[in-house]
Design an enzyme around this catalytic site. Structure first.
Site, PDB file in Angstrom:
ATOM      1  N   TRP A 194      17.997 -25.190  16.195  1.00  0.00           N
ATOM      2  CA  TRP A 194      17.773 -24.984  14.756  1.00  0.00           C
ATOM      3  C   TRP A 194      18.965 -25.463  13.944  1.00  0.00           C
ATOM      4  O   TRP A 194      18.807 -26.054  12.877  1.00  0.00           O
ATOM      5  CB  TRP A 194      17.433 -23.529  14.452  1.00  0.00           C
ATOM      6  CG  TRP A 194      16.143 -23.105  15.088  1.00  0.00           C
ATOM      7  CD1 TRP A 194      15.974 -22.152  16.046  1.00  0.00           C
ATOM      8  CD2 TRP A 194      14.837 -23.650  14.834  1.00  0.00           C
ATOM      9  NE1 TRP A 194      14.653 -22.073  16.401  1.00  0.00           N
ATOM     10  CE2 TRP A 194      13.933 -22.977  15.681  1.00  0.00           C
ATOM     11  CE3 TRP A 194      14.345 -24.654  13.991  1.00  0.00           C
ATOM     12  CZ2 TRP A 194      12.558 -23.258  15.698  1.00  0.00           C
ATOM     13  CZ3 TRP A 194      12.985 -24.938  14.008  1.00  0.00           C
ATOM     14  CH2 TRP A 194      12.121 -24.247  14.847  1.00  0.00           C
TER      15      TRP A 194
ATOM     16  N   ASP B 296      21.379 -19.126   8.420  1.00  0.00           N
ATOM     17  CA  ASP B 296      19.978 -19.068   8.847  1.00  0.00           C
ATOM     18  C   ASP B 296      19.844 -17.801   9.693  1.00  0.00           C
ATOM     19  O   ASP B 296      20.319 -17.742  10.822  1.00  0.00           O
ATOM     20  CB  ASP B 296      19.657 -20.319   9.667  1.00  0.00           C
ATOM     21  CG  ASP B 296      18.238 -20.314  10.233  1.00  0.00           C
ATOM     22  OD1 ASP B 296      17.514 -19.312  10.033  1.00  0.00           O
ATOM     23  OD2 ASP B 296      17.855 -21.319  10.867  1.00  0.00           O
TER      24      ASP B 296
ATOM     25  N   LYS C 273       9.553 -13.896  12.153  1.00  0.00           N
ATOM     26  CA  LYS C 273      10.135 -13.277  13.343  1.00  0.00           C
ATOM     27  C   LYS C 273      10.388 -11.786  13.123  1.00  0.00           C
ATOM     28  O   LYS C 273       9.907 -10.973  13.877  1.00  0.00           O
ATOM     29  CB  LYS C 273      11.410 -14.001  13.751  1.00  0.00           C
ATOM     30  CG  LYS C 273      11.091 -15.253  14.546  1.00  0.00           C
ATOM     31  CD  LYS C 273      11.668 -16.499  13.992  1.00  0.00           C
ATOM     32  CE  LYS C 273      11.124 -17.730  14.700  1.00  0.00           C
ATOM     33  NZ  LYS C 273      11.637 -18.952  14.112  1.00  0.00           N
TER      34      LYS C 273
HETATM   35  C1  LIG Z   1      11.904 -20.166  13.834  1.00  0.00           C
HETATM   36  C2  LIG Z   1      13.212 -20.596  13.287  1.00  0.00           C
HETATM   37  C3  LIG Z   1      13.321 -21.600  12.311  1.00  0.00           C
HETATM   38  C4  LIG Z   1      12.139 -22.401  11.817  1.00  0.00           C
HETATM   39  O1  LIG Z   1      11.395 -21.691  10.937  1.00  0.00           O
HETATM   40  P1  LIG Z   1      10.124 -22.324  10.212  1.00  0.00           P
HETATM   41  O2  LIG Z   1       9.735 -21.219   9.314  1.00  0.00           O
HETATM   42  O3  LIG Z   1       9.137 -22.667  11.265  1.00  0.00           O
HETATM   43  O4  LIG Z   1      10.582 -23.541   9.470  1.00  0.00           O
HETATM   44  C5  LIG Z   1      14.573 -21.891  11.830  1.00  0.00           C
HETATM   45  N1  LIG Z   1      15.661 -21.239  12.266  1.00  0.00           N
HETATM   46  C6  LIG Z   1      15.592 -20.275  13.201  1.00  0.00           C
HETATM   47  C7  LIG Z   1      16.833 -19.583  13.634  1.00  0.00           C
HETATM   48  C8  LIG Z   1      14.366 -19.926  13.740  1.00  0.00           C
HETATM   49  O5  LIG Z   1      14.303 -18.974  14.682  1.00  0.00           O
END
Ligand SMILES: *Cc1c(COP(=O)(O)O)cnc(C)c1O
Length: 369
Positions: A103, A175, A199
């Site tokens: 990511w 993030d 998540k």
């Molecule tokens: C799942 C995830 C993403 C991607 O998220 P989307 O909503 O599918 O764009 C980005 N960063 C992390 C840490 C993730 O776990």
């Protein structure tokens, strides 16, 4: 309810059962309005209350200071990989990225596409992202516009224990998609916090962004309207039709977290669940963890079996037992149990019990291999 199984999916992921029950009702008739949540105008009084409450509950959980905006955006966490450099990385500046997984790599890729200068301040790529870089491995550029990090690496199963020190006055951009509100977070330490909801916070289709107001205003006004943070900050995330159902559900998840005792209680609950699993893995001669111990994630527990054949058998048998979503990400292989906030302790207990049984049944085969 017996028709639900244990769900260890990395995302979209398990949601709190009381929230799902409430959402069932709200689908039909929300807040006694005689109209379902999906059928309400985003400009009406009912939805206005829902979004105000969601923001207020989000703020209370982490004590978000008044000079930060709470926004609900679309485009997934992935669009934030672009919006952040678009808004916060002027052409003559450098942004520093801490590279701890796929990511983070994608975030770097977007910053580079936009022509920004990117400095990798630390990376664990050489060892397949098996750890969080140590403090003395981090080398920042002289004056970065921001430092970007991924608080929890969903795919590899690593997590920052706390924020790394950054140069004075430089905002941390984080993030937090896979560990948001799984533990207390000191918002003051960050310039921007963003998390795709699917998540730990709600359904897919909505992204939580917590951003300091001076950074909202830093973005160029020449960007397309929907790519400027100020568009959403100025209008309570209601410039255009927002993901109303997702905002409703996120608001209910915030209430649920508060009812569990808030972020500190959440952290305790999560640490206890993860300990069950890691303690068993450490005592096992069959399964092994894949990342360095001091970097282990409390959200995504990654582990391997003795052979790929036994791993595939494990995943298949687990699925038959109602333990779903345990296959590791293709970049990491093996197994991954995602045990987010809403994953009940009973699910982890069931998993450990199955792992013990599987180990006993297949130990001899493993010894021969
Ligand atoms: C799942 C995830 C993403 C991607 O998220 P989307 O909503 O599918 O764009 C980005 N960063 C992390 C840490 C993730 O776990």
């Amino acid at each position: 309810m017996t028709d639900r199984i244990h769900n260890f999916s990395a995302g979209p992921a398990v949601l709190p059962e009381p929230v799902l029950r409430k959402a069932q009702e709200a689908t039909w008739n929300v807040a006694g309005s005689g109209i379902g949540i999906m059928e309400h105008s985003h400009r009406g009084k009912v939805f206005d209350r829902i979004i105000d409450e969601a923001v207020a509950n989000c703020r209370t959980l982490a004590g978000i200071p008044d000079d930060y905006s709470v926004l609900f955006l679309q485009g997934g966490a992935s669009l934030q990989f672009s919006m952040i450099p678009m808004n916060l990385l002027p052409a003559d500046r450098t942004a520093d990225y801490l590279l701890t997984g796929v990511w983070a790599q994608k975030a770097v890729k977007e910053a580079k596409i936009l022509g920004g200068k990117v400095h990798i301040a630390a990376s664990s790529e050489a060892t397949n992202f098996d750890r969080i870089p140590a403090t003395d491995e981090i080398a920042y550029s002289p004056s970065p516009a921001y430092v970007h990090l991924t608080t929890n690496n969903t795919i590899y199963g690593t997590q920052w224990r706390s924020e790394p020190a950054v140069p004075a006055g430089v905002p941390i951009v984080a993030d937090t998609s896979s560990d948001m509100y799984s533990r207390p977070i000191d918002v003051r330490k960050y310039g921007v916090i963003y998390a795709g909801a699917q998540k730990n916070l709600g359904p897919s289709g909505v992204v939580l962004v917590i951003i300091r107001n001076d950074l909202v205003e830093a973005g160029p006004k020449t960007l397309p309207t929907l790519l400027q943070y100020r568009t959403f900050a100025a209008d309570k995330s209601l410039y255009n039709t927002p993901p109303t159902l997702g905002i409703y559900l996120m608001g209910e998840v915030f209430k649920w977290i508060a009812a569990q005792g808030g972020l500190a209680a959440m952290a305790e609950h999560n640490a206890a669940k993860a300990k069950l699993l890691y303690d068993f893995i450490d005592s096992s001669e069959f399964f092994r963890g894949t990342v360095q111990q001091d970097s282990r994630s409390l959200m995504n527990v990654t582990f391997r079996g003795p052979t790929e054949e036994l791993e595939n058998m494990f995943i298949a048998e687990a699925t038959k037992r109602g333990l779903d979503g345990l296959k590791g990400h293709r970049s990491a292989g093996g197994m991954r149990a995602s045990i987010y906030n809403a994953c009940p302790r009973a699910a982890v207990e069931a998993l450990v019990k199955f792992m013990k049984e599987f180990e006993q049944a297949h130990r001899a085969a493993a010894a021969r291999s």
